[in-house]
Design a protein around this motif. Sequence first.
Motif: not given
Length: 259
Positions: A128-142, A151-160
Motif C-alpha cells: 500500500a505504501a508503494i501504491g501511495y507513493v507511486e500513484s496515490e492508489h491510482g487516484m493521482l490527477q483525479g 485504474a482510470s484514466p491510465t496513470v502514465i509517468g514522465i519519460p524516463i
Amino acid sequence: MTARRLLPILAVVLAVLGVGALIGAVLVPGRPTAAPATPAPTAVSVGVPTPSPVPTLGGTPTPTPTPTAGISAAALDLPIVELADAAWAKRIAAAGGIPERAMLAYAGAALRLAATDPGCGIGWNTLAAIGYVESEHGMLQGGRIGPDGVASPTVIGIPIGADTDKGALDGDPAQDRAVGPMQFIPSSWALLAQDGNHDGARDVNSIDNAVLAAAVHLCDVGGDLTQPAGWIAAINAYNPSVEYNNRVAEAADRYAALR
C-alpha cells in the motif's frame, strides 16, 4: 518501476553500522524503526495472522504481525481480491484513506505471497505504501480505481529512458514511461506481469495484476522482508533512491498503525 539494481553503498554502510539505518532505509534519525508488516484477515481458509516483532538495526522495534502461510490449494485459484476479509478491508481502508478496492488488492497479494513464498513475510502495508507513493492508489490527477480494479484514466509517468516497446504499453514510441497504479516501465512489465484477477489478461492498469507483480518482485529481490537488509534491498530494486525508500517506509509505518 526500474530494473533491478544494487543497493546504494550509502545504505549498505549505514545498515551495517546501525547509524540511522532503520528498516525501510530510513536513513534519517527520529523516523519509525520497524520493518512494517501488518495482518490481512482472510475470507478463505487461511491461518490466523501471528504477531511477530520485527528486528531492527537500532531503536525500538514496532511489533507488527505478518500473515502466516495457510491458504488452501483451492484458494490459490481465486482472484486475490477475494482472499482478504471484506469487512476488515473496508474498515482499514476508511481509516487510512485508501480506496477499498485497492485495499483488497494489497491485502490479497500479501496473503497470496504468504502461501506461495512464506519466507518473504511481505506486509500489505508495504504494498500500500508503494501504491501511495507511486500513484496515490491510482487516484493521482483525479484518477480512480473502478469496481473491476482498473485504474482510470491510465496513470502514465514522465519519460524516463529510451523506448523499449514501440509504445505498446505506455503509448509513447519515443521514450519509456512508467504505467499503471504501481508504475511499471514496459521492460519490467514484460518480465514481471501477473494475472491477479484471473481474467486471462495481464493489464498493467489492473491494480490486482500490478500489486501482485510488485509483491512477487519484492520477494524475489529481498528474500526475507522482515529483515532490514531484505526490505531495503527490495524497495531499492523498485526505485533506487534513498528519498524514495524513506517515503515508502514512512507510509508503510503509517498504515501499520491502522486498526
